[in-house]
Design a protein around this motif. Sequence first.
Motif, PDB file in Angstrom:
ATOM      1  N   PRO A  20       0.851  -1.193   0.000  1.00 28.88           N
ATOM      2  CA  PRO A  20       0.000   0.000   0.000  1.00 28.88           C
ATOM      3  C   PRO A  20       0.889   1.246   0.000  1.00 28.88           C
ATOM      4  CG  PRO A  20      -0.720  -1.574   1.671  1.00 28.88           C
ATOM      5  CD  PRO A  20       0.569  -2.094   1.121  1.00 28.88           C
ATOM      6  N   ALA A  21       0.405   2.322  -0.635  1.00 29.39           N
ATOM      7  CA  ALA A  21       1.259   3.487  -0.880  1.00 29.39           C
ATOM      8  C   ALA A  21       1.907   4.040   0.395  1.00 29.39           C
ATOM      9  CB  ALA A  21       0.450   4.572  -1.584  1.00 29.39           C
ATOM     10  N   ASP A  22       1.145   4.060   1.500  1.00 31.86           N
ATOM     11  CA  ASP A  22       1.737   4.648   2.722  1.00 31.86           C
ATOM     12  C   ASP A  22       2.883   3.794   3.245  1.00 31.86           C
ATOM     13  OD1 ASP A  22      -0.093   2.636   3.328  1.00 31.86           O
ATOM     14  OD2 ASP A  22      -0.777   3.572   5.195  1.00 31.86           O
ATOM     15  N   LEU A  23       2.704   2.498   3.183  1.00 30.54           N
ATOM     16  CA  LEU A  23       3.771   1.598   3.647  1.00 30.54           C
ATOM     17  C   LEU A  23       4.958   1.620   2.677  1.00 30.54           C
ATOM     18  CD1 LEU A  23       4.799  -0.382   5.634  1.00 30.54           C
ATOM     19  CD2 LEU A  23       3.151  -2.057   4.809  1.00 30.54           C
ATOM     20  N   ALA A  24       4.659   1.703   1.390  1.00 29.08           N
ATOM     21  CA  ALA A  24       5.744   1.800   0.399  1.00 29.08           C
ATOM     22  C   ALA A  24       6.576   3.056   0.657  1.00 29.08           C
ATOM     23  CB  ALA A  24       5.162   1.816  -1.011  1.00 29.08           C
ATOM     24  N   ALA A  25       5.903   4.143   1.021  1.00 37.60           N
ATOM     25  CA  ALA A  25       6.632   5.392   1.319  1.00 37.60           C
ATOM     26  C   ALA A  25       7.541   5.189   2.529  1.00 37.60           C
ATOM     27  CB  ALA A  25       5.640   6.530   1.565  1.00 37.60           C
ATOM     28  N   ASP A  26       7.053   4.448   3.527  1.00 34.78           N
ATOM     29  CA  ASP A  26       7.880   4.190   4.715  1.00 34.78           C
ATOM     30  C   ASP A  26       9.110   3.345   4.343  1.00 34.78           C
ATOM     31  OD1 ASP A  26       6.070   5.573   6.214  1.00 34.78           O
ATOM     32  OD2 ASP A  26       5.079   3.792   7.036  1.00 34.78           O
ATOM     33  N   LEU A  27       8.914   2.398   3.439  1.00 32.70           N
ATOM     34  CA  LEU A  27      10.058   1.565   3.023  1.00 32.70           C
ATOM     35  C   LEU A  27      11.090   2.423   2.296  1.00 32.70           C
ATOM     36  CD1 LEU A  27       8.282  -1.691   1.750  1.00 32.70           C
ATOM     37  CD2 LEU A  27       9.358  -1.252   3.975  1.00 32.70           C
ATOM     38  N   ARG A  28      10.613   3.300   1.404  1.00 31.94           N
ATOM     39  CA  ARG A  28      11.549   4.196   0.689  1.00 31.94           C
ATOM     40  C   ARG A  28      12.310   5.062   1.684  1.00 31.94           C
ATOM     41  NH1 ARG A  28       7.118   5.665  -2.211  1.00 31.94           N
ATOM     42  NH2 ARG A  28       6.742   3.995  -3.696  1.00 31.94           N
ATOM     43  N   ALA A  29      11.592   5.542   2.692  1.00 30.04           N
ATOM     44  CA  ALA A  29      12.224   6.441   3.675  1.00 30.04           C
ATOM     45  C   ALA A  29      13.274   5.702   4.510  1.00 30.04           C
ATOM     46  CB  ALA A  29      11.158   7.051   4.581  1.00 30.04           C
ATOM     47  N   ALA A  30      13.109   4.396   4.652  1.00 29.98           N
ATOM     48  CA  ALA A  30      14.054   3.610   5.461  1.00 29.98           C
ATOM     49  C   ALA A  30      15.306   3.235   4.677  1.00 29.98           C
ATOM     50  CB  ALA A  30      13.368   2.337   5.965  1.00 29.98           C
ATOM     51  N   ALA A  31      15.297   3.485   3.372  1.00 29.15           N
ATOM     52  CA  ALA A  31      16.421   3.070   2.512  1.00 29.15           C
ATOM     53  C   ALA A  31      17.455   4.184   2.404  1.00 29.15           C
ATOM     54  CB  ALA A  31      15.905   2.710   1.122  1.00 29.15           C
ATOM     55  N   PRO A  32      18.701   3.824   2.129  1.00 30.18           N
ATOM     56  CA  PRO A  32      19.694   4.866   1.836  1.00 30.18           C
ATOM     57  C   PRO A  32      19.374   5.488   0.473  1.00 30.18           C
ATOM     58  CG  PRO A  32      20.619   2.687   1.482  1.00 30.18           C
ATOM     59  CD  PRO A  32      19.245   2.482   2.041  1.00 30.18           C
ATOM     60  N   PRO A  33      20.009   6.634   0.156  1.00 30.63           N
ATOM     61  CA  PRO A  33      19.791   7.215  -1.175  1.00 30.63           C
ATOM     62  C   PRO A  33      20.290   6.272  -2.277  1.00 30.63           C
ATOM     63  CG  PRO A  33      21.095   8.685   0.227  1.00 30.63           C
ATOM     64  CD  PRO A  33      20.947   7.401   0.964  1.00 30.63           C
ATOM     65  N   TRP A  34      19.621   6.228  -3.393  1.00 30.54           N
ATOM     66  CA  TRP A  34      19.988   5.423  -4.563  1.00 30.54           C
ATOM     67  C   TRP A  34      20.337   3.974  -4.191  1.00 30.54           C
ATOM     68  CZ3 TRP A  34      22.897  10.025  -3.606  1.00 30.54           C
ATOM     69  CH2 TRP A  34      22.356  11.153  -4.205  1.00 30.54           C
ATOM     70  N   PRO A  35      19.449   3.260  -3.530  1.00 28.98           N
ATOM     71  CA  PRO A  35      19.815   1.922  -3.042  1.00 28.98           C
ATOM     72  C   PRO A  35      19.923   0.882  -4.145  1.00 28.98           C
ATOM     73  CG  PRO A  35      17.494   2.370  -2.615  1.00 28.98           C
ATOM     74  CD  PRO A  35      18.063   3.624  -3.186  1.00 28.98           C
ATOM     75  N   VAL A  36      19.312   1.138  -5.299  1.00 29.68           N
ATOM     76  CA  VAL A  36      19.291   0.123  -6.366  1.00 29.68           C
ATOM     77  C   VAL A  36      20.029   0.697  -7.574  1.00 29.68           C
ATOM     78  CG1 VAL A  36      17.810  -1.332  -7.805  1.00 29.68           C
ATOM     79  CG2 VAL A  36      17.109  -0.765  -5.471  1.00 29.68           C
ATOM     80  N   SER A  37      21.015  -0.040  -8.052  1.00 31.48           N
ATOM     81  CA  SER A  37      21.918   0.466  -9.090  1.00 31.48           C
ATOM     82  C   SER A  37      21.234   0.544 -10.454  1.00 31.48           C
ATOM     83  CB  SER A  37      23.128  -0.460  -9.206  1.00 31.48           C
ATOM     84  OG  SER A  37      22.710  -1.687  -9.770  1.00 31.48           O
ATOM     85  N   THR A  38      21.835   1.293 -11.365  1.00 29.80           N
ATOM     86  CA  THR A  38      21.290   1.407 -12.727  1.00 29.80           C
ATOM     87  C   THR A  38      21.165   0.040 -13.407  1.00 29.80           C
ATOM     88  OG1 THR A  38      22.123   3.645 -12.905  1.00 29.80           O
ATOM     89  CG2 THR A  38      21.689   2.477 -14.988  1.00 29.80           C
ATOM     90  N   PRO A  39      22.187  -0.836 -13.392  1.00 32.75           N
ATOM     91  CA  PRO A  39      21.992  -2.149 -14.027  1.00 32.75           C
ATOM     92  C   PRO A  39      20.845  -2.938 -13.388  1.00 32.75           C
ATOM     93  CG  PRO A  39      24.327  -1.725 -13.657  1.00 32.75           C
ATOM     94  CD  PRO A  39      23.584  -0.638 -12.943  1.00 32.75           C
ATOM     95  N   ALA A  40      20.697  -2.844 -12.082  1.00 25.31           N
ATOM     96  CA  ALA A  40      19.599  -3.576 -11.428  1.00 25.31           C
ATOM     97  C   ALA A  40      18.245  -3.029 -11.873  1.00 25.31           C
ATOM     98  CB  ALA A  40      19.752  -3.481  -9.905  1.00 25.31           C
ATOM     99  N   LEU A  41      18.145  -1.719 -12.021  1.00 29.19           N
ATOM    100  CA  LEU A  41      16.883  -1.121 -12.492  1.00 29.19           C
ATOM    101  C   LEU A  41      16.595  -1.539 -13.932  1.00 29.19           C
ATOM    102  CD1 LEU A  41      17.377   2.401 -10.903  1.00 29.19           C
ATOM    103  CD2 LEU A  41      15.656   0.708 -10.220  1.00 29.19           C
ATOM    104  N   VAL A  42      17.648  -1.618 -14.741  1.00 29.03           N
ATOM    105  CA  VAL A  42      17.478  -2.097 -16.121  1.00 29.03           C
ATOM    106  C   VAL A  42      16.972  -3.545 -16.111  1.00 29.03           C
ATOM    107  CG1 VAL A  42      18.792  -2.785 -18.180  1.00 29.03           C
ATOM    108  CG2 VAL A  42      19.084  -0.490 -17.198  1.00 29.03           C
TER     109      VAL A  42
END
Length: 354
Positions: free
Chosen positions: A225-247
Motif C-alpha cells: 500500500p502506498a503509505d507503507l511503500a513510502a515508509d520503506l523508501r524512507a528507510a532506505a539509503p539514497p539510490w539503493p538500487v543500481s542502474t543495471p539492477a533497475l534495467v
Amino acid sequence: MTVSVESGPDLAALRHHGDAEVGPGLVDLAVNVRAGTPPAWLRDRLAASLDGLAAYPDPARAVAALAARHGRDTDEVVPTAGGAEAFVLLARALRPRHAVVVHPQFTEPEAALRAAGHDVDRVVLGQGDPRGDLTLDPASVPPGADLVVVGNPTNPTSVRHPADVLAALARPGRTLVVDEAFIDTAPGEPDALADRRDLPGLVVLRSLTKTWGLAGLRVGYALAPADLAADLRAAAPPWPVSTPALVALEACSTDAARAEADAAARALAGDRDHVVAALRAVPGVEVRGAPAASFVLLRVPGRPDVRERLRARGLAVRRGDTFPGLDAEHVRVAVRSRTISDRLVGTLAEVLAS
Ligand SMILES: Cc1ncc(COP(=O)(O)O)c(C=O)c1O
C-alpha cells in the motif's frame, strides 16, 4: 499439520546460507539459482547499461514497468537490492508489537527483525511431526500478531500455500509480508498475491535472483500500500538500487521475459517430477511435503551424517539444521538437470546403504 509458537534467537544459524556450502570441485545442489543464467539477452542489456553509470540511478522506468505488470500505482512499487534488503527495510520501517514468522522458512526476515531490536515469535509448521505436511492453517497464527511473515512457495520446504489461506491472514492493523522470491518457479505463478490490492496491509516481495540468475546484482522489489511503500523508501539509503539492477527490473517485466520464465518453470516441473520420483524410491529417504518450487526438502531418518557423506563424494547440498523447525536429518537439494539429479540419487542410495 502440527504447529507450535516459540521464540529462539540463534542468529548465527539464521545467517547461514546455501552459498556457504559450495566450493571448488563440488556440484552445487545447495543454491537455488536457475542453472545457465542470466540469459545472453539479459547480460547484453546489463552490459549496455554500463554506459550510463556516470549518472545516479533513476528508478522511474523500472517502477512504471513493474506497476504495469502488476496492475498497481507507481507509488506502490519499491525497487530493492534483492529480497534481503526488503526485509531490512521492513524491520527498520515497522514497529511491531507482536511479530510472527512462519517457519521453517528463509531465515533473513527473522534475522533482520531481531537485528533491528524486535522480538519475534515463531509459528513452526510440522513441529514434533517430522512427517507432517508443512501446510499452513491460518488459525495457527496468533490473532494479535501485527506483523506476519510467510514465504510462498516456502524455502526450504518447497510447499506452496493456497492464495486463500494467505489472504485469510490479512486484516486491518496487521502487516502481512508474503515473500514470493520463488513464485515464478511455477508456470503461471499460481497463488501469487502480488497483484492483490484488496488485502489490508499486504506487502509482497519479489526477487530476480533465482529465475534470472542475478544473485550478484542484488535486485528485487516490494509491492505495498502506498503509505507503507513510502515508509520503506524512507528507510532506505539514497539510490539503493543500481542502474543495471533497475534495467534488469524493466527488462524482466516484459511479456517476452515472462514467457521465458514460464517456459523455464514448465521445464523445471518435469525435472522436479523426475528427481522426486527417483528420490522416493531410495530406501531411507523421505520427500517432505509436495515440492512446488526449484528445490526439494529431504528427510533421512537416523542419518544426520548424510550431508557430509554427500559432500565427500562431490555433492554440495544445503544443510537443514539451521532452519527453525528442522534438524540434521534434513537436507535441501536444488532441482538440476536429470544427469545431475541421477548422480545425486545414485550417490544418496550408496551413502544410505553404507
Ligand atoms: C525465500 C527467499 N526469499 C528471499 C531471498 C533473498 O534473495 P535476494 O536477496 O537475492 O533477492 C532468498 C535467498 O535465498 C530466499 O531463499
